[in-house]
Design a protein around this motif. Structure first.
Motif, PDB file in Angstrom:
ATOM      1  N   LEU A  40       1.991  11.085  -3.677  1.00  0.00           N
ATOM      2  CA  LEU A  40       1.010   9.884  -3.523  1.00  0.00           C
ATOM      3  C   LEU A  40      -0.245  10.264  -2.783  1.00  0.00           C
ATOM      4  O   LEU A  40      -0.489  11.245  -2.120  1.00  0.00           O
ATOM      5  CB  LEU A  40       1.615   8.658  -2.570  1.00  0.00           C
ATOM      6  CG  LEU A  40       2.944   8.180  -3.387  1.00  0.00           C
ATOM      7  CD1 LEU A  40       3.374   7.075  -2.667  1.00  0.00           C
ATOM      8  CD2 LEU A  40       2.306   7.361  -4.794  1.00  0.00           C
TER       9      LEU A  40
ATOM     10  N   GLU B 109       0.908  -1.249  -0.065  1.00  0.00           N
ATOM     11  CA  GLU B 109      -0.191  -0.159  -0.102  1.00  0.00           C
ATOM     12  C   GLU B 109       1.019   1.034   0.069  1.00  0.00           C
ATOM     13  O   GLU B 109       1.821   1.391   0.494  1.00  0.00           O
ATOM     14  CB  GLU B 109      -1.090  -0.042   1.097  1.00  0.00           C
ATOM     15  CG  GLU B 109      -0.567  -0.109   2.673  1.00  0.00           C
ATOM     16  CD  GLU B 109      -0.114   1.295   3.316  1.00  0.00           C
ATOM     17  OE1 GLU B 109      -0.339   1.976   2.792  1.00  0.00           O
ATOM     18  OE2 GLU B 109       0.041   1.310   4.454  1.00  0.00           O
ATOM     19  N   LYS B 110       0.447   2.294  -0.866  1.00  0.00           N
ATOM     20  CA  LYS B 110       1.365   3.458  -0.950  1.00  0.00           C
ATOM     21  C   LYS B 110       0.406   4.643  -0.789  1.00  0.00           C
ATOM     22  O   LYS B 110      -0.754   4.766  -1.216  1.00  0.00           O
ATOM     23  CB  LYS B 110       1.677   3.481  -2.166  1.00  0.00           C
ATOM     24  CG  LYS B 110       2.552   2.348  -2.830  1.00  0.00           C
ATOM     25  CD  LYS B 110       3.087   2.542  -4.298  1.00  0.00           C
ATOM     26  CE  LYS B 110       3.154   1.151  -4.898  1.00  0.00           C
ATOM     27  NZ  LYS B 110       3.434   1.345  -6.370  1.00  0.00           N
ATOM     28  N   HIS B 111       0.880   5.521   0.257  1.00  0.00           N
ATOM     29  CA  HIS B 111       0.182   6.800   0.569  1.00  0.00           C
ATOM     30  C   HIS B 111       1.100   8.103   0.755  1.00  0.00           C
ATOM     31  O   HIS B 111       2.014   7.782   0.892  1.00  0.00           O
ATOM     32  CB  HIS B 111      -0.578   6.504   1.903  1.00  0.00           C
ATOM     33  CG  HIS B 111      -1.971   5.585   1.878  1.00  0.00           C
ATOM     34  ND1 HIS B 111      -1.755   4.428   1.770  1.00  0.00           N
ATOM     35  CD2 HIS B 111      -3.171   6.084   1.903  1.00  0.00           C
ATOM     36  CE1 HIS B 111      -3.145   3.879   1.826  1.00  0.00           C
ATOM     37  NE2 HIS B 111      -3.867   4.838   1.511  1.00  0.00           N
TER      38      HIS B 111
ATOM     39  N   GLN C  48      -3.033   0.846  -3.747  1.00  0.00           N
ATOM     40  CA  GLN C  48      -2.716  -0.458  -3.349  1.00  0.00           C
ATOM     41  C   GLN C  48      -2.526  -1.539  -4.468  1.00  0.00           C
ATOM     42  O   GLN C  48      -3.392  -1.372  -5.447  1.00  0.00           O
ATOM     43  CB  GLN C  48      -3.764  -1.001  -2.392  1.00  0.00           C
ATOM     44  CG  GLN C  48      -3.488  -2.511  -1.832  1.00  0.00           C
ATOM     45  CD  GLN C  48      -4.389  -2.725  -0.336  1.00  0.00           C
ATOM     46  OE1 GLN C  48      -4.196  -1.912   0.412  1.00  0.00           O
ATOM     47  NE2 GLN C  48      -5.229  -3.685  -0.523  1.00  0.00           N
TER      48      GLN C  48
ATOM     49  N   SER D   1       4.204  -0.922   3.634  1.00  0.00           N
ATOM     50  CA  SER D   1       3.529   0.329   3.465  1.00  0.00           C
ATOM     51  C   SER D   1       4.546   1.480   2.787  1.00  0.00           C
ATOM     52  O   SER D   1       5.929   1.609   3.572  1.00  0.00           O
ATOM     53  CB  SER D   1       3.370   0.949   4.902  1.00  0.00           C
ATOM     54  OG  SER D   1       2.393  -0.007   5.310  1.00  0.00           O
ATOM     55  N   VAL D   2       4.297   2.314   1.998  1.00  0.00           N
ATOM     56  CA  VAL D   2       5.177   3.121   1.255  1.00  0.00           C
ATOM     57  C   VAL D   2       4.420   4.760   1.583  1.00  0.00           C
ATOM     58  O   VAL D   2       3.335   4.588   1.681  1.00  0.00           O
ATOM     59  CB  VAL D   2       5.317   2.998  -0.169  1.00  0.00           C
ATOM     60  CG1 VAL D   2       6.118   3.923  -0.722  1.00  0.00           C
ATOM     61  CG2 VAL D   2       5.884   1.597  -0.514  1.00  0.00           C
ATOM     62  N   ARG D   3       5.159   5.539   2.101  1.00  0.00           N
ATOM     63  CA  ARG D   3       4.747   6.987   2.335  1.00  0.00           C
ATOM     64  C   ARG D   3       5.566   7.776   1.417  1.00  0.00           C
ATOM     65  O   ARG D   3       6.974   7.826   1.935  1.00  0.00           O
ATOM     66  CB  ARG D   3       4.949   7.356   3.946  1.00  0.00           C
ATOM     67  CG  ARG D   3       3.934   6.345   4.684  1.00  0.00           C
ATOM     68  CD  ARG D   3       2.525   6.528   4.450  1.00  0.00           C
ATOM     69  NE  ARG D   3       1.737   5.884   5.348  1.00  0.00           N
ATOM     70  CZ  ARG D   3       1.197   4.547   4.699  1.00  0.00           C
ATOM     71  NH1 ARG D   3       1.257   4.083   3.524  1.00  0.00           N
ATOM     72  NH2 ARG D   3       0.323   3.675   5.651  1.00  0.00           N
TER      73      ARG D   3
END
Ligand code: NDP
Ligand SMILES: O=C(O)C1=N[C@H](C(=O)O)C[C@H](O)C1
Length: 266
Positions: free
Chosen positions: A213, A153-155, A217, A207-209
């Motif tokens: 972005l 998941e990337k946010h 996902q 988890s990517v932050r």
């Protein structure tokens, strides 16, 4: 059609400002009041950049609901506040639609009992985007046949919680259809802690932050000589609003707690 009177918590936030636009453009919705962490006593129209609603702003949901006739609470604040607000609303028979994350299984059991006791509908939606709901449903279908799965998941880098509520919900839906699987090599080591991501029932969640972005996902399945990737991207917060609108309409018709929009879309 009778208007649905809404209290919105978090009106200045990225989601809250989109929700105000959605309420403004929906003829059968009415903003009854708002709950903010500041600006108590002002009106929404007094806040620069917000639409010209007359609705009063409160800093405490108890006081707000003492003084406001409301049907639905939409909460788009932050995890621990959303949970608290859900309970306060249910105790007053105001129907909560909650977009924040961080509900444990124990929280869900307790809040389901409370909603049932109060015979008051409530919806908790880890993700309001219809495409994300489909991504979760398709992932659950695929996991039956391809049980080796990793979630990425990337946010945006302002997100407070990790992993995302969507990743947790996806993993939970997958655990409903597959046996636990120990993934990767049985003797694998992590030479840098965290390299393999978080683990839920054998599944790995990464988890990517990053700035730039919004909410994305990928659910990657691996099988003999093949992979399958199911991917969803929210490019902006407007992507969540049809789901928020649907949840507000549906919560008026139910008398129990529903966790996940997949349980209300046909
Ligand atoms: N379910 C879904 O589909 C989605 C859910 N989300 C979730 O929604 C929430 C909001 O996201 P986002 O809009 O990006 O976040 P923002 O940080 O932009 O907005 C949150 C807002 O809530 C306010 N707030 C904080 N505490 C309170 C309080 N006690 N009472 C009232 N308001 C409060 C904040 O004010 P201040 O800045 O002063 O603290 C801020 O204005 C997050 O939990 C996020 O994970 C996000 C996108 C989609
Ligand atoms: O904080 C966000 O932005 C989002 N939060 C939700 C989550 O945790 O899954 C939904 C969406 O991914 C955006």
């Amino acid at each position: 059609m009778e208007k649905i009177r809404i209290v919105l918590a978090g009106p200045r936030g990225k989601m809250g400002t989109e929700a105000l636009k959605m309420i403004e453009s929906t003829p059968h919705f009415e903003l009854a009041a708002a709950v903010d962490s500041r600006n108590g006593g002002k009106r929404i129209k007094d806040i620069v950049g917000l639409p010209s609603f007359e609705a009063l702003i409160y800093e405490d949901l108890h006081v707000c609901l003492d003084e406001t006739v409301a049907d639905v609470l939409i909460d788009l604040t932050k995890p621990e506040i959303g949970k608290k607000h859900l309970e306060i609303a249910l105790e007053r028979n105001v129907r909560p639609v909650i977009g924040t994350t961080g509900f444990s299984d124990e929280d869900l059991r307790r809040l389901s009992d409370l909603a049932a006791d109060r015979q008051t509908g409530a919806i908790i939606a880890p993700n309001f985007a219809i495409g994300a709901i489909l991504m979760m449903k398709f992932s659950q279908m695929a996991a039956k046949y391809l049980p080796h799965v990793e979630i990425i998941e990337k946010h945006h880098d302002q997100k407070l919680d990790a992993p995302s509520g969507t990743a947790l919900k996806t993993a939970q839906l997958i655990t409903e259809v597959r046996e636990s699987v120990k993934q990767g090599h049985p003797e694998e080591t992590e030479d840098l802690p965290g390299a393999r991501g978080a683990e839920l029932d054998g599944m790995r969640i990464h988890s990517v932050r990053l700035p730039g972005l919004v909410a994305h996902q990928e659910v990657i399945f691996g099988g003999e000589g093949q992979t399958l990737t199911i991917k969803h991207d929210s490019m902006n917060r407007a992507s969540f609003m049809p789901g928020v609108k649907l949840a507000v309409e549906r919560v008026m018709k139910i008398d129990q707690l529903v966790y996940g929009l997949e349980n209300i879309i046909e």
